[in-house]
Design an enzyme around this catalytic site. Structure first.
Site, mmCIF file in Angstrom:
data_model
loop_
_atom_site.group_PDB
_atom_site.id
_atom_site.type_symbol
_atom_site.label_atom_id
_atom_site.label_comp_id
_atom_site.label_asym_id
_atom_site.label_seq_id
_atom_site.Cartn_x
_atom_site.Cartn_y
_atom_site.Cartn_z
ATOM 1 N N LEU A 75 39.997 33.227 63.813
ATOM 2 C CA LEU A 75 38.841 34.124 63.814
ATOM 3 C C LEU A 75 38.110 33.997 65.155
ATOM 4 C CD1 LEU A 75 37.588 36.207 62.042
ATOM 5 C CD2 LEU A 75 36.255 34.441 60.922
ATOM 6 N N HIS A 76 38.777 34.422 66.215
ATOM 7 C CA HIS A 76 38.255 34.325 67.570
ATOM 8 C C HIS A 76 38.332 35.677 68.258
ATOM 9 C CE1 HIS A 76 38.184 29.994 67.195
ATOM 10 N NE2 HIS A 76 39.388 30.072 66.669
ATOM 11 N N ALA A 77 37.516 35.882 69.254
ATOM 12 C CA ALA A 77 37.490 37.056 70.126
ATOM 13 C C ALA A 77 37.698 38.366 69.380
ATOM 14 C CB ALA A 77 38.469 36.879 71.265
#
Length: 89
Positions: free
Chosen positions: A14-16
């Site tokens: 759950l990044h960028a």
């Protein structure tokens, strides 16, 4: 209160980009949705900084929660989003 547990499917977790798509979808919901990792306090799913701070990797499960009219549909929509590899789209 409606809750649903879902595993993060995106390769980068759950990044960028996945977080951005998730936060935008959460902001469109008619109810406030929170997201939490096991053993941690829930955070506002509409907050990019809070969602990024979770640093949730691929495969980690999170709990989505919401209350009020439309809570079930909002949680279901966001859970479906997290269950997809958002890096691939």
């Amino acid at each position: 209160m409606h809750q649903q547990t879902v595993a993060i499917a995106s390769r980068s977790g759950l990044h960028a980009r996945p977080a951005s798509l998730f936060v935008k979808a959460a902001a469109r919901q008619p109810v406030k949705v929170t997201i939490a990792q096991e053993g941690r306090d829930p955070v506002d799913a509409r907050s990019m900084l809070a969602v990024l701070a979770l640093a949730a990797p691929r495969g980690e499960t999170v709990v989505l929660s919401a209350e009020g009219d439309g809570a079930r549909a909002a949680v279901a929509e966001l859970a479906e989003l997290l269950a997809r590899d958002l890096d691939a789209t």
